[in-house]
Write a protein that holds these residues in place. Sequence first.
Motif, PDB file in Angstrom:
ATOM      1  N   VAL A  64       0.850  -1.134  -0.071  1.00  0.00           N
ATOM      2  CA  VAL A  64       0.071   0.044   0.119  1.00  0.00           C
ATOM      3  C   VAL A  64       0.812   1.083  -0.091  1.00  0.00           C
ATOM      4  O   VAL A  64       0.294   2.366  -0.610  1.00  0.00           O
ATOM      5  CB  VAL A  64      -0.925  -0.038   1.292  1.00  0.00           C
ATOM      6  N   ARG A  65       1.897   1.307   0.757  1.00  0.00           N
ATOM      7  CA  ARG A  65       2.706   2.299   0.875  1.00  0.00           C
ATOM      8  C   ARG A  65       3.820   2.659  -0.385  1.00  0.00           C
ATOM      9  O   ARG A  65       3.983   3.988  -0.298  1.00  0.00           O
ATOM     10  CB  ARG A  65       3.707   2.395   2.232  1.00  0.00           C
ATOM     11  N   LYS A  86      14.269   2.632  -2.647  1.00  0.00           N
ATOM     12  CA  LYS A  86      15.137   3.886  -2.406  1.00  0.00           C
ATOM     13  C   LYS A  86      13.921   4.918  -2.071  1.00  0.00           C
ATOM     14  O   LYS A  86      12.517   4.550  -2.166  1.00  0.00           O
ATOM     15  CB  LYS A  86      15.941   4.388  -3.372  1.00  0.00           C
ATOM     16  N   TYR A  87      14.226   6.026  -1.446  1.00  0.00           N
ATOM     17  CA  TYR A  87      13.522   6.971  -0.856  1.00  0.00           C
ATOM     18  C   TYR A  87      12.248   7.407  -1.843  1.00  0.00           C
ATOM     19  O   TYR A  87      11.109   7.648  -1.452  1.00  0.00           O
ATOM     20  CB  TYR A  87      14.183   8.203  -0.554  1.00  0.00           C
ATOM     21  N   PRO A  88      12.470   7.695  -3.181  1.00  0.00           N
ATOM     22  CA  PRO A  88      11.454   8.265  -4.069  1.00  0.00           C
ATOM     23  C   PRO A  88      10.292   7.027  -4.451  1.00  0.00           C
ATOM     24  O   PRO A  88       9.248   7.598  -5.069  1.00  0.00           O
ATOM     25  CB  PRO A  88      12.293   8.425  -5.188  1.00  0.00           C
ATOM     26  N   SER A  89      10.415   5.916  -3.941  1.00  0.00           N
ATOM     27  CA  SER A  89       9.440   4.826  -4.401  1.00  0.00           C
ATOM     28  C   SER A  89       8.648   5.023  -3.608  1.00  0.00           C
ATOM     29  O   SER A  89       7.352   4.409  -3.832  1.00  0.00           O
ATOM     30  CB  SER A  89      10.182   3.615  -4.206  1.00  0.00           C
ATOM     31  N   ARG A  90       8.700   5.664  -2.071  1.00  0.00           N
ATOM     32  CA  ARG A  90       7.402   5.831  -1.331  1.00  0.00           C
ATOM     33  C   ARG A  90       6.666   6.629  -1.878  1.00  0.00           C
ATOM     34  O   ARG A  90       6.919   7.911  -2.533  1.00  0.00           O
ATOM     35  CB  ARG A  90       7.841   6.471   0.031  1.00  0.00           C
ATOM     36  N   LEU A  91       4.988   6.639  -1.658  1.00  0.00           N
ATOM     37  CA  LEU A  91       4.204   7.462  -2.212  1.00  0.00           C
ATOM     38  C   LEU A  91       4.011   8.857  -1.287  1.00  0.00           C
ATOM     39  O   LEU A  91       3.119   8.751  -0.258  1.00  0.00           O
ATOM     40  CB  LEU A  91       2.870   6.740  -2.250  1.00  0.00           C
ATOM     41  N   LYS A 122      11.839  15.360  -8.411  1.00  0.00           N
ATOM     42  CA  LYS A 122      11.578  16.411  -9.366  1.00  0.00           C
ATOM     43  C   LYS A 122      10.761  15.951 -10.425  1.00  0.00           C
ATOM     44  O   LYS A 122       9.714  16.593 -10.741  1.00  0.00           O
ATOM     45  CB  LYS A 122      12.869  17.254  -9.891  1.00  0.00           C
ATOM     46  N   LYS A 123      11.312  14.832 -10.901  1.00  0.00           N
ATOM     47  CA  LYS A 123      10.466  13.920 -12.082  1.00  0.00           C
ATOM     48  C   LYS A 123       8.994  13.529 -11.745  1.00  0.00           C
ATOM     49  O   LYS A 123       8.209  13.611 -12.368  1.00  0.00           O
ATOM     50  CB  LYS A 123      11.471  12.997 -12.554  1.00  0.00           C
ATOM     51  N   ILE A 124       9.030  13.263 -10.382  1.00  0.00           N
ATOM     52  CA  ILE A 124       7.744  12.816  -9.720  1.00  0.00           C
ATOM     53  C   ILE A 124       6.804  13.810  -9.744  1.00  0.00           C
ATOM     54  O   ILE A 124       5.718  13.716 -10.251  1.00  0.00           O
ATOM     55  CB  ILE A 124       7.892  11.885  -8.594  1.00  0.00           C
ATOM     56  N   GLU A 125       7.359  14.824  -9.306  1.00  0.00           N
ATOM     57  CA  GLU A 125       6.496  15.975  -9.027  1.00  0.00           C
ATOM     58  C   GLU A 125       5.942  16.611 -10.220  1.00  0.00           C
ATOM     59  O   GLU A 125       4.790  17.123 -10.554  1.00  0.00           O
ATOM     60  CB  GLU A 125       7.195  17.124  -8.233  1.00  0.00           C
ATOM     61  N   ALA A 126       6.667  16.605 -11.258  1.00  0.00           N
ATOM     62  CA  ALA A 126       6.479  17.138 -12.548  1.00  0.00           C
ATOM     63  C   ALA A 126       5.380  16.161 -13.287  1.00  0.00           C
ATOM     64  O   ALA A 126       4.469  16.615 -13.875  1.00  0.00           O
ATOM     65  CB  ALA A 126       7.726  17.208 -13.651  1.00  0.00           C
TER      66      ALA A 126
END
Length: 295
Positions: A127-128, A136-141, A196-200
């Motif tokens: 779920v998380r 790594k850190y960016p894989s968390r939602l 930054k890519k995820i936010e975009a």
Amino acid sequence: MTLSTANLSRRSFLKNLGSLLALSPLLRVPILPEDEDERICLSTFEFAVSRSLQKKPIREVIVEVGKSFLGSPYEARTLEVAVDERLVVNLRAFDCVTYVENVLVSARLIKKMDLDFSSYKQELQYVRYRRGIIDKYPSRLHYFSDWIHDNEQKDVVVNATELLGGFPYKKSINYMTANRKRYMQLANDAYFEEMKKIEAELSKRPMYYIPKERVQAAQNGIQSGDIIGITTTIEGLDVIHTGLALRMADGALHYLHAPNVRGKVKITKQPLHEYLSINTIHSGIMVARPLEPQR
């Protein structure tokens, strides 16, 4: 001295846990946090089975499990404990997101009758994290709109916001990278660039919300056990708080959540629409409806 917890309710058991451990002949052996988390997890399952919650719709299971944690302490940033990303299990204290996650995960496992701590950790990871994989850190939602989107792809929830009369929620999402110093993991340049890519991508994704002045009109379509994300006027941020919808006996829709004010899991005194109106940075809500898990 022999102590039995067989006749204790789940809530009484947790309340008296410290006393039980203090009287233990194993006092010299440290009680690790994971041991306490496992004890609470299994106690939650016992509580559910004793009330045959597995036979009820998941929305009812979520409400009963959610209420069983009333009074549990609030703890900020419970997942920000290490630079290297790992699954954090904490059933002793919650922030608003971990409260929702832990209640949802417990309810899903109760419905599936998969009642052990190992399964709990696997489901929590599912779920998380994006696609259920820790990478790594960016894989968390990190952003709750992303949490809803990913868990909709995994058939955990359905985003009901638009169906309930939601309006387009147009916002540029960049709060984490714009406030890099608040997140120790973003000192890592690779993580920063990935975020930054995820936010975009999030900024391009169609999103919907129900403005707070329209929540009262939409509330009849909201069910107890729905996950409610509160949207915000804060620049770069999608959702500022999360909790559960709770229909009271008088029909009013309230909010079951882990607020940082007064620091414990509680039910709002006011109906949800009034609670939203109190804070000027609340702009509205997103609604994610949990789906019945496939066995």
